[in-house]
Design an enzyme around this catalytic site. Structure first.
Site, PDB file in Angstrom:
ATOM      1  N   ASN A  39       0.836  -1.198   0.000  1.00 52.87           N
ATOM      2  CA  ASN A  39       0.000   0.000   0.000  1.00 52.87           C
ATOM      3  C   ASN A  39       0.871   1.248   0.000  1.00 52.87           C
ATOM      4  OD1 ASN A  39       0.593  -0.971   2.613  1.00 52.87           O
ATOM      5  ND2 ASN A  39      -1.161   0.034   3.532  1.00 52.87           N
ATOM      6  N   GLU A  41       0.310   5.231   0.612  1.00 49.35           N
ATOM      7  CA  GLU A  41      -0.639   6.256   1.047  1.00 49.35           C
ATOM      8  C   GLU A  41      -0.225   7.641   0.541  1.00 49.35           C
ATOM      9  OE1 GLU A  41      -1.002   5.591   5.277  1.00 49.35           O
ATOM     10  OE2 GLU A  41      -2.170   3.768   4.922  1.00 49.35           O
ATOM     11  N   CYS A  50      -4.040   0.521  -2.468  1.00 49.15           N
ATOM     12  CA  CYS A  50      -3.905  -0.716  -1.691  1.00 49.15           C
ATOM     13  C   CYS A  50      -2.809  -1.615  -2.279  1.00 49.15           C
ATOM     14  CB  CYS A  50      -5.218  -1.488  -1.701  1.00 49.15           C
ATOM     15  SG  CYS A  50      -6.522  -0.766  -0.696  1.00 49.15           S
ATOM     16  N   GLU A  52      -3.025  -4.756  -3.016  1.00 52.03           N
ATOM     17  CA  GLU A  52      -3.545  -5.594  -4.095  1.00 52.03           C
ATOM     18  C   GLU A  52      -3.528  -4.834  -5.423  1.00 52.03           C
ATOM     19  OE1 GLU A  52      -4.843  -4.963  -1.142  1.00 52.03           O
ATOM     20  OE2 GLU A  52      -6.172  -6.556  -0.451  1.00 52.03           O
ATOM     21  N   CYS A  83     -10.438  -4.650   0.700  1.00 56.76           N
ATOM     22  CA  CYS A  83     -11.509  -3.647   0.643  1.00 56.76           C
ATOM     23  C   CYS A  83     -12.411  -3.938  -0.556  1.00 56.76           C
ATOM     24  CB  CYS A  83     -10.915  -2.242   0.555  1.00 56.76           C
ATOM     25  SG  CYS A  83     -10.286  -1.811  -1.087  1.00 56.76           S
TER      26      CYS A  83
HETATM   27  N1  THU Z   1      -5.173  -1.749   2.688  1.00 58.66           N
HETATM   28  C1  THU Z   1      -4.616  -2.538   1.724  1.00 58.66           C
HETATM   29  O1  THU Z   1      -3.551  -2.202   1.172  1.00 58.66           O
HETATM   30  N2  THU Z   1      -5.235  -3.692   1.394  1.00 58.66           N
HETATM   31  C2  THU Z   1      -6.324  -4.186   2.022  1.00 58.66           C
HETATM   32  O2  THU Z   1      -6.791  -5.252   1.668  1.00 58.66           O
HETATM   33  C3  THU Z   1      -6.936  -3.442   3.133  1.00 58.66           C
HETATM   34  C4  THU Z   1      -6.432  -2.056   3.341  1.00 58.66           C
HETATM   35  C5  THU Z   1      -4.471  -0.521   3.089  1.00 58.66           C
HETATM   36  C6  THU Z   1      -5.056   0.775   2.627  1.00 58.66           C
HETATM   37  C7  THU Z   1      -4.491   1.740   3.641  1.00 58.66           C
HETATM   38  O3  THU Z   1      -3.197   2.144   3.231  1.00 58.66           O
HETATM   39  C8  THU Z   1      -4.366   0.923   4.899  1.00 58.66           C
HETATM   40  O4  THU Z   1      -4.414  -0.442   4.494  1.00 58.66           O
HETATM   41  C9  THU Z   1      -5.452   1.173   5.933  1.00 58.66           C
HETATM   42  O5  THU Z   1      -6.696   1.103   5.359  1.00 58.66           O
END
Ligand code: THU
Length: 130
Positions: A39, A41, A50, A52, A83
């Site tokens: 991920n 941000e 994310c 994925e 998500c």
């Molecule tokens: N996140 C992911 O990268 N994958 C997931 O399946 C769930 C959430 C990340 C997004 C964000 O950077 C952090 O987790 C918190 O939501």
């Protein structure tokens, strides 16, 4: 290298100054190649991506468009489910029966199919009026 090890390794590169929640994703294509994502941000929060999504982007950039299996790992008490947006992204490139493993650093694993992640998925067939 196992998908688990690959996902753990890429997870360390996650850029998460806001959530402090690192996620790693590894997926394998039918020809055995492995693609990774973490991920990433952003201070404009909705612009974050994310793990994925990163792995899927790397796969598509390589010229491949089919996920044979995927592994997602985070440091949590329970395997964290993808998500909603990532469920749709996985469904775009995987068969309904493709297995996705959700895992924790402690070793807990939950294996789910894409169909279980996204029941009633919207598909191209839904745009067919005939
Ligand atoms: N996140 C992911 O990268 N994958 C997931 O399946 C769930 C959430 C990340 C997004 C964000 O950077 C952090 O987790 C918190 O939501």
């Amino acid at each position: 290298m196992s998908l688990r090890q690959a996902a753990m390794t890429v997870r360390e590169h996650a850029y998460v100054p806001y959530s402090r929640y690192k996620v790693g994703a590894a997926l394998r294509t039918p020809d055995g190649e492995v693609f990774l994502g973490c991920n990433v941000e952003n201070v404009a929060y909705p612009e974050g991506t994310c793990a994925e999504a990163g792995a899927i982007a790397a796969m598509v950039a390589s010229g491949r468009t089919e996920i044979a299996e995927a592994y997602v790992i985070a440091d949590a008490a329970h395997p964290v489910p993808p998500c909603g947006g990532c469920r749709q992204k996985l469904a775009e490139f995987a068969k309904s029966g493709t297995r996705i493993t959700l895992a924790t650093l402690d070793g807990a694993e939950q294996v789910v199919t894409v169909a279980e992640l996204l029941p009633g998925a919207f598909s191209a067939a839904h745009m067919d009026r005939t």
